[in-house]
Design a protein around this motif. Structure first.
Motif, mmCIF file in Angstrom:
data_model
loop_
_atom_site.group_PDB
_atom_site.id
_atom_site.type_symbol
_atom_site.label_atom_id
_atom_site.label_comp_id
_atom_site.label_asym_id
_atom_site.label_seq_id
_atom_site.Cartn_x
_atom_site.Cartn_y
_atom_site.Cartn_z
ATOM 1 N N TRP A 1 0.841 -1.194 0.000
ATOM 2 C CA TRP A 1 0.000 0.000 0.000
ATOM 3 C C TRP A 1 0.880 1.249 0.000
ATOM 4 O O TRP A 1 1.835 1.332 0.772
ATOM 5 N N HIS A 2 0.537 2.220 -0.827
ATOM 6 C CA HIS A 2 1.382 3.404 -0.943
ATOM 7 C C HIS A 2 0.558 4.586 -1.446
ATOM 8 O O HIS A 2 -0.574 4.433 -1.914
ATOM 9 N N ASP A 3 1.162 5.771 -1.343
ATOM 10 C CA ASP A 3 0.581 7.025 -1.807
ATOM 11 C C ASP A 3 -0.794 7.271 -1.173
ATOM 12 O O ASP A 3 -1.803 7.474 -1.869
ATOM 13 N N ALA A 4 -0.841 7.266 0.153
ATOM 14 C CA ALA A 4 -2.079 7.591 0.859
ATOM 15 C C ALA A 4 -2.338 9.084 0.727
ATOM 16 O O ALA A 4 -1.464 9.904 0.998
ATOM 17 N N ARG A 5 -3.548 9.441 0.325
ATOM 18 C CA ARG A 5 -3.837 10.843 0.066
ATOM 19 C C ARG A 5 -5.319 11.137 0.296
ATOM 20 O O ARG A 5 -6.175 10.282 0.034
ATOM 21 N N ILE A 6 -5.575 12.301 0.811
ATOM 22 C CA ILE A 6 -6.936 12.830 0.897
ATOM 23 C C ILE A 6 -7.052 13.891 -0.175
ATOM 24 O O ILE A 6 -6.274 14.854 -0.206
ATOM 25 N N VAL A 7 -8.017 13.712 -1.075
ATOM 26 C CA VAL A 7 -8.139 14.562 -2.262
ATOM 27 C C VAL A 7 -9.600 14.982 -2.429
ATOM 28 O O VAL A 7 -10.498 14.420 -1.796
ATOM 29 N N PRO A 8 -9.856 15.967 -3.275
ATOM 30 C CA PRO A 8 -11.255 16.329 -3.536
ATOM 31 C C PRO A 8 -12.042 15.130 -4.062
ATOM 32 O O PRO A 8 -11.518 14.316 -4.838
ATOM 33 N N TYR A 9 -13.284 15.028 -3.658
ATOM 34 C CA TYR A 9 -14.173 13.962 -4.143
ATOM 35 C C TYR A 9 -14.236 14.038 -5.664
ATOM 36 O O TYR A 9 -14.445 15.111 -6.236
ATOM 37 N N HIS A 10 -14.033 12.909 -6.317
ATOM 38 C CA HIS A 10 -13.944 12.947 -7.776
ATOM 39 C C HIS A 10 -14.375 11.617 -8.376
ATOM 40 O O HIS A 10 -14.444 10.584 -7.698
ATOM 41 N N ASN A 11 -14.644 11.641 -9.665
ATOM 42 C CA ASN A 11 -14.940 10.417 -10.400
ATOM 43 C C ASN A 11 -13.655 9.623 -10.605
ATOM 44 O O ASN A 11 -12.556 10.184 -10.658
ATOM 45 N N LEU A 12 -13.811 8.328 -10.775
ATOM 46 C CA LEU A 12 -12.661 7.453 -11.002
ATOM 47 C C LEU A 12 -12.472 7.206 -12.494
ATOM 48 O O LEU A 12 -13.436 7.165 -13.261
ATOM 49 N N GLU A 13 -11.218 7.007 -12.873
ATOM 50 C CA GLU A 13 -10.914 6.592 -14.238
ATOM 51 C C GLU A 13 -10.261 5.220 -14.161
ATOM 52 O O GLU A 13 -9.180 5.058 -13.595
ATOM 53 N N LEU A 14 -10.939 4.203 -14.697
ATOM 54 C CA LEU A 14 -10.453 2.829 -14.636
ATOM 55 C C LEU A 14 -10.454 2.206 -16.021
ATOM 56 O O LEU A 14 -11.300 2.535 -16.870
ATOM 57 N N ASP A 15 -9.512 1.298 -16.234
ATOM 58 C CA ASP A 15 -9.478 0.538 -17.474
ATOM 59 C C ASP A 15 -10.745 -0.319 -17.574
ATOM 60 O O ASP A 15 -11.167 -0.909 -16.582
ATOM 61 N N PRO A 16 -11.366 -0.409 -18.744
ATOM 62 C CA PRO A 16 -12.556 -1.268 -18.873
ATOM 63 C C PRO A 16 -12.305 -2.726 -18.507
ATOM 64 O O PRO A 16 -13.238 -3.458 -18.179
ATOM 65 N N ALA A 17 -11.035 -3.141 -18.542
ATOM 66 C CA ALA A 17 -10.707 -4.516 -18.178
ATOM 67 C C ALA A 17 -10.369 -4.670 -16.692
ATOM 68 O O ALA A 17 -9.966 -5.751 -16.265
ATOM 69 N N ALA A 18 -10.531 -3.602 -15.902
ATOM 70 C CA ALA A 18 -10.235 -3.705 -14.466
ATOM 71 C C ALA A 18 -10.991 -4.887 -13.877
ATOM 72 O O ALA A 18 -12.189 -5.076 -14.113
ATOM 73 N N MET A 19 -10.277 -5.695 -13.093
ATOM 74 C CA MET A 19 -10.807 -6.985 -12.663
ATOM 75 C C MET A 19 -12.040 -6.871 -11.786
ATOM 76 O O MET A 19 -12.852 -7.798 -11.733
ATOM 77 N N VAL A 20 -12.220 -5.721 -11.109
ATOM 78 C CA VAL A 20 -13.412 -5.569 -10.276
ATOM 79 C C VAL A 20 -14.680 -5.676 -11.109
ATOM 80 O O VAL A 20 -15.705 -6.189 -10.644
ATOM 81 N N PHE A 21 -14.641 -5.238 -12.372
ATOM 82 C CA PHE A 21 -15.825 -5.255 -13.220
ATOM 83 C C PHE A 21 -16.196 -6.675 -13.662
ATOM 84 O O PHE A 21 -17.355 -6.955 -13.955
ATOM 85 N N HIS A 22 -15.205 -7.552 -13.737
ATOM 86 C CA HIS A 22 -15.415 -8.848 -14.369
ATOM 87 C C HIS A 22 -15.463 -10.008 -13.378
ATOM 88 O O HIS A 22 -16.125 -11.010 -13.642
ATOM 89 N N TYR A 23 -14.786 -9.860 -12.245
ATOM 90 C CA TYR A 23 -14.706 -10.984 -11.303
ATOM 91 C C TYR A 23 -15.122 -10.603 -9.880
ATOM 92 O O TYR A 23 -15.050 -11.431 -8.978
ATOM 93 N N GLY A 24 -15.548 -9.351 -9.704
ATOM 94 C CA GLY A 24 -16.168 -8.963 -8.446
ATOM 95 C C GLY A 24 -15.257 -8.933 -7.242
ATOM 96 O O GLY A 24 -15.742 -9.048 -6.109
ATOM 97 N N GLN A 25 -13.955 -8.754 -7.469
ATOM 98 C CA GLN A 25 -13.041 -8.730 -6.327
ATOM 99 C C GLN A 25 -13.093 -7.342 -5.678
ATOM 100 O O GLN A 25 -12.443 -6.405 -6.116
ATOM 101 N N GLU A 26 -13.885 -7.221 -4.633
ATOM 102 C CA GLU A 26 -14.035 -5.950 -3.929
ATOM 103 C C GLU A 26 -14.591 -6.209 -2.532
ATOM 104 O O GLU A 26 -15.238 -7.218 -2.276
ATOM 105 N N MET A 27 -14.293 -5.293 -1.633
ATOM 106 C CA MET A 27 -14.747 -5.348 -0.241
ATOM 107 C C MET A 27 -15.212 -3.967 0.160
ATOM 108 O O MET A 27 -14.679 -2.965 -0.304
ATOM 109 N N PHE A 28 -16.236 -3.898 1.024
ATOM 110 C CA PHE A 28 -16.611 -2.595 1.571
ATOM 111 C C PHE A 28 -16.987 -2.735 3.034
ATOM 112 O O PHE A 28 -17.258 -3.832 3.531
ATOM 113 N N GLU A 29 -16.967 -1.614 3.723
ATOM 114 C CA GLU A 29 -17.336 -1.552 5.133
ATOM 115 C C GLU A 29 -18.274 -0.378 5.359
ATOM 116 O O GLU A 29 -18.519 0.421 4.442
#
Length: 366
Positions: free
Chosen positions: A53-81
């Motif tokens: 884990w690296h580059d911890a930052r607090i930034v203005p709330y913004h939209n994300l830019e992700l590759d269409p092949a990002a694995m979260v979209f296809h295989y559901g690897q994600e966690m939330f609390e």
């Protein structure tokens, strides 16, 4: 109040980029519909295989830019609390048991093959973000600042394996009651067609797959006028497990009963607090299997005295009616039970700093 592991000797530097365009706060009379308003800033941390884990930052709330092949979209690897921040009458900011959320997050991460989040990044990051956006913490009764930490797999790869890259993020949302009914008893539909999870699966993790699996039944229940679905086990289809967004408790003949954690039930933070309080107050509390037949019998003969759900979003949600197949059961007079009310008053009193925290559950944001 208690100190939480990871709060001292913070080694991770969290970079801050403050927004130049602050959003307009909701007006006092505006309804804070749960999960629809978001604050000025967010926490972002990157993970790279071999670097961590690296580059911890607090930034203005913004939209994300992700590759269409990002694995979260296809295989559901994600966690939330989910957890909350509260502002006390004397201006302090309190978190409720954030260490338990961290513990559960990393339990989920291990099952989902996501790298564990270090204590300092999770706990210090949330504290700093809440402090920066503290003007968003509402103070009207029944309101709070909802905190949503989550991790997504970002590796652009179409293949089934753990991702090599991830993002950990935290966003904040000022909220009112989770259910429109507030503390008024809700109606619950006991689902007998679909199943949500089975032992050995991912039912005990907090991940999107568990929630999307519940949607078909949820829509069916809503169309019939019910607030939530109460799930049965996925094998025998007869043992009570949990509500879609809550754990569940029953008071039967003076005893408090809640389904035992079996690998397909989420270990709720508020559930754990309510168990501790009930034992402290002298109730016999049983964590065990409870069948829908037992529940139906207790509802018919009047020994089912109270039913309530517990969760971060709703805190305590009394249940006034249960439906199973074609039968509808009213719980006692359909109102709020004495124990449900006491639990709500005590848990929210501790969260708001109105009741002394003798359990070490609250953490003050410095």
């Amino acid at each position: 109040m208690t100190e939480v592991k990871g709060m001292k000797n913070i080694m991770t530097e969290i970079r801050l980029e403050q927004t130049k365009e602050p959003k307009t706060l909701p007006l006092p009379e505006d309804p804070l519909v749960f999960g629809t308003i978001f604050t000025d800033h967010m926490l972002e941390v990157d993970y790279t295989d071999g670097k961590g884990w690296h580059d911890a930052r607090i930034v203005p709330y913004h939209n994300l830019e992700l590759d269409p092949a990002a694995m979260v979209f296809h295989y559901g690897q994600e966690m939330f609390e989910g957890l909350k921040a509260y502002k006390t009458e004397d201006g302090r900011i309190l978190l409720f048991r954030p260490d338990k959320n961290l513990e559960r997050a990393n339990n989920s991460n291990r099952r989902l093959m996501i790298p564990e989040i270090p204590d300092d990044i999770f706990l210090e990051g949330i504290q700093k973000l809440v402090r920066i956006d503290e003007r968003w913490i509402p103070t009207k009764p029944g309101t709070s600042l909802y905190i949503r930490p989550f991790v997504i797999a970002t590796d652009p790869f179409l293949g089934v394996r753990p991702s090599y890259t991830y993002k950990f993020m935290v966003i904040l949302s000022p909220v009112g009651p989770y259910y429109p009914e507030g503390l008024d008893p809700v109606k619950i539909w006991i689902e007998d067609e679909y199943v949500r999870a089975v032992r050995g699966g991912i039912g005990e993790t907090k991940t999107g797959g568990n929630y999307v699996a519940s949607m078909a039944a949820q829509i069916k229940a809503h169309e019939e006028g019910y607030s939530q679905v109460l799930w049965l086990d996925g094998v025998e289809r007869k043992y009570i497990e949990e509500v879609g967004a809550m754990n569940i408790f029953f008071k039967i003949n003076g005893k408090v009963v809640t389904p035992v954690l079996n690998g397909s039930i989420l270990p709720g933070v508020t559930r754990d607090a309510c168990i501790a309080l009930c034992k402290e107050w002298g109730y016999t509390l049983e964590e065990r299997k409870i069948s829908v037949d037992e529940l139906e019998k207790a509802a018919r003969d009047g020994s089912l005295e109270e039913v309530w759900g517990t969760g971060t979003a709703a805190v305590i949600s009394p249940v006034g009616h249960l439906r199973y197949e074609q039968d509808v059961f009213q719980i006692q007079d359909g109102g709020i039970g004495e124990l449900s009310q006491r639990l709500y008053d005590t848990v929210t009193g501790i969260q708001l700093g109105k009741i002394e925290d003798t359990h070490g559950w609250t953490v003050e944001v410095k």
